[in-house]
Structures are given as C-alpha cells and as structure tokens.
Write a protein that holds these residues in place. Structure first.
Motif, PDB file in Angstrom:
ATOM      1  N   VAL A 184       0.870  -1.172   0.000  1.00 31.14           N
ATOM      2  CA  VAL A 184       0.000   0.000   0.000  1.00 31.14           C
ATOM      3  C   VAL A 184       0.908   1.223   0.000  1.00 31.14           C
ATOM      4  N   ILE A 185       0.830   2.012  -1.077  1.00 27.34           N
ATOM      5  CA  ILE A 185       1.643   3.214  -1.219  1.00 27.34           C
ATOM      6  C   ILE A 185       0.705   4.403  -1.352  1.00 27.34           C
ATOM      7  N   LYS A 186       0.840   5.357  -0.446  1.00 30.25           N
ATOM      8  CA  LYS A 186       0.018   6.569  -0.478  1.00 30.25           C
ATOM      9  C   LYS A 186      -1.477   6.257  -0.560  1.00 30.25           C
ATOM     10  N   GLY A 187      -1.928   5.306   0.258  1.00 29.42           N
ATOM     11  CA  GLY A 187      -3.358   5.019   0.371  1.00 29.42           C
ATOM     12  C   GLY A 187      -3.942   4.090  -0.674  1.00 29.42           C
ATOM     13  N   HIS A 188      -3.099   3.516  -1.546  1.00 27.70           N
ATOM     14  CA  HIS A 188      -3.586   2.594  -2.574  1.00 27.70           C
ATOM     15  C   HIS A 188      -2.661   1.383  -2.676  1.00 27.70           C
ATOM     16  N   VAL A 189      -3.260   0.198  -2.808  1.00 28.96           N
ATOM     17  CA  VAL A 189      -2.454  -0.962  -3.174  1.00 28.96           C
ATOM     18  C   VAL A 189      -1.973  -0.675  -4.584  1.00 28.96           C
ATOM     19  N   GLN A 190      -0.642  -0.744  -4.793  1.00 29.80           N
ATOM     20  CA  GLN A 190      -0.092  -0.415  -6.106  1.00 29.80           C
ATOM     21  C   GLN A 190       0.772  -1.520  -6.693  1.00 29.80           C
ATOM     22  N   ALA A 191       1.212  -2.466  -5.847  1.00 31.79           N
ATOM     23  CA  ALA A 191       2.110  -3.505  -6.345  1.00 31.79           C
ATOM     24  C   ALA A 191       2.100  -4.698  -5.404  1.00 31.79           C
ATOM     25  N   ARG A 192       2.670  -5.779  -5.910  1.00 30.49           N
ATOM     26  CA  ARG A 192       2.816  -6.979  -5.086  1.00 30.49           C
ATOM     27  C   ARG A 192       4.154  -7.634  -5.386  1.00 30.49           C
ATOM     28  N   LEU A 239       8.789  -6.942  -8.836  1.00 25.72           N
ATOM     29  CA  LEU A 239       7.774  -6.065  -8.270  1.00 25.72           C
ATOM     30  C   LEU A 239       6.689  -5.898  -9.336  1.00 25.72           C
ATOM     31  N   VAL A 240       5.512  -6.459  -9.088  1.00 23.53           N
ATOM     32  CA  VAL A 240       4.444  -6.510 -10.086  1.00 23.53           C
ATOM     33  C   VAL A 240       3.422  -5.409  -9.803  1.00 23.53           C
ATOM     34  N   GLN A 246      -5.983   0.046  -5.742  1.00 23.06           N
ATOM     35  CA  GLN A 246      -7.119  -0.262  -4.887  1.00 23.06           C
ATOM     36  C   GLN A 246      -6.958   0.550  -3.607  1.00 23.06           C
ATOM     37  N   PRO A 247      -7.919   1.417  -3.270  1.00 24.96           N
ATOM     38  CA  PRO A 247      -7.776   2.238  -2.068  1.00 24.96           C
ATOM     39  C   PRO A 247      -7.773   1.380  -0.796  1.00 24.96           C
ATOM     40  N   ARG A 248      -6.941   1.776   0.162  1.00 24.79           N
ATOM     41  CA  ARG A 248      -6.859   1.088   1.453  1.00 24.79           C
ATOM     42  C   ARG A 248      -6.611   2.110   2.548  1.00 24.79           C
ATOM     43  N   ARG A 249      -7.274   1.919   3.660  1.00 21.73           N
ATOM     44  CA  ARG A 249      -7.072   2.794   4.821  1.00 21.73           C
ATOM     45  C   ARG A 249      -5.796   2.382   5.542  1.00 21.73           C
ATOM     46  N   PRO A 250      -5.192   3.327   6.258  1.00 28.15           N
ATOM     47  CA  PRO A 250      -3.980   2.995   7.016  1.00 28.15           C
ATOM     48  C   PRO A 250      -4.265   1.966   8.120  1.00 28.15           C
ATOM     49  N   PRO A 270      -6.096  -7.107  -9.299  1.00 26.76           N
ATOM     50  CA  PRO A 270      -5.414  -7.842 -10.379  1.00 26.76           C
ATOM     51  C   PRO A 270      -4.096  -7.176 -10.773  1.00 26.76           C
ATOM     52  N   ASP A 271      -3.208  -7.973 -11.306  1.00 30.75           N
ATOM     53  CA  ASP A 271      -1.938  -7.455 -11.825  1.00 30.75           C
ATOM     54  C   ASP A 271      -2.198  -6.577 -13.042  1.00 30.75           C
ATOM     55  N   LEU A 272      -1.299  -5.624 -13.242  1.00 30.82           N
ATOM     56  CA  LEU A 272      -1.326  -4.781 -14.437  1.00 30.82           C
ATOM     57  C   LEU A 272      -0.136  -5.130 -15.309  1.00 30.82           C
ATOM     58  N   ARG A 273      -0.342  -5.106 -16.576  1.00 28.16           N
ATOM     59  CA  ARG A 273       0.743  -5.221 -17.542  1.00 28.16           C
ATOM     60  C   ARG A 273       0.670  -3.982 -18.406  1.00 28.16           C
TER      61      ARG A 273
END
Length: 137
Positions: free
Chosen positions: A54-62, A87-88, A93-97, A111-114
């Motif tokens: 979770v980076i800056k309030g959003h899931v951005q990678a896995r 790093l995918v 996806q928004p997430r609270r702290p 889902p993953d992004l390509r």
C-alpha cells in the motif's frame, strides 16, 4: 489454500521510488522486509502468496513471498518476509492505514497490471492519483 499479506509501504511516495530502493538493496542482500509479528498461516502464504504494498493510500504492487525467516534483534524476535525480486504493478485499490500487516484473501486482491492493459502503467504516480480522484480513470 493461498493467502496474501497487505502491508503499508511507509516512507515511500511512489512505486518508482520503491522499485529504485529495492534495486539498490538487492545488490547487497536478498530482498526481505522485517516485521514484528510472524504470520501463523505460513503454509498458505508460501503456497503462491504475495505481499501487497500500500503506497500513499492505494495498493499499487505486489511481490511473491518466497520465505519466512526468524530474525533476532537483540532480545526481540522478529520475522523476515523474504521477497521475490519482481515487483508486479497492480490495479490501484484504495486502502485505509493500519499498523503491521493484514491477511488478504485472494478474492479481495487487486489484479496485476501489464503495460498493455492500462494506459496509466507508465504515468507518474502523482498524475494517476489525481486522475483517479477526479474520476477520470
């Protein structure tokens, strides 16, 4: 059954910054993230599970979890989450702290992004965040 972990990426402002930091780190040692608590669902995590950042309030990678190792920090026991180097990027996806990590059910994972799936793949993080807040993407 596979399960994932969700973790705040504290001190990182963008996916590019995390990517750069990890590229420097992997030259020194295997990628790992030290956490205070050891997950009890180890077998499920290592059965294809990932750490979702979770980076800056959003899931951005896995990153795929490749191991869990005990770490001793003086008198305190900790756990090293051993990470795959890839790093995918994921759909935001928004997430609270929250503190620490949380289990994440695969059905709730973004889902993953390509690069051929989303026009925002190569955009600066700040621009993507602003476009999402405006409801344009």
């Amino acid at each position: 059954m596979t399960v994932h972990l969700l973790k705040l990426c504290v001190g990182v402002d963008s996916l590019d910054q995390l990517r750069h930091w990890q590229a420097r780190r992997v030259k020194i040692a295997p990628l790992r993230h030290i956490t205070r608590m050891t997950p009890k669902r180890k077998d499920e995590l290592l059965d294809g599970g990932s750490l979702y950042w979770v980076i800056k309030g959003h899931v951005q990678a896995r990153q795929r979890l490749v191991g869990l190792e005990p770490v001793q920090d003086g008198e305190i026991r900790r756990c090293a989450l051993m990470l795959d180097e890839e790093l995918v990027p994921t759909r935001w996806q928004p997430r609270r702290p929250h503190q620490g990590w949380r289990y994440l059910d695969p059905k709730d994972a973004p889902p993953d992004l390509r690069d051929d799936q989303d026009m925002t793949y190569d955009m600066p993080t700040e621009l993507v965040a602003e476009l999402r807040e405006l409801g344009l993407i």
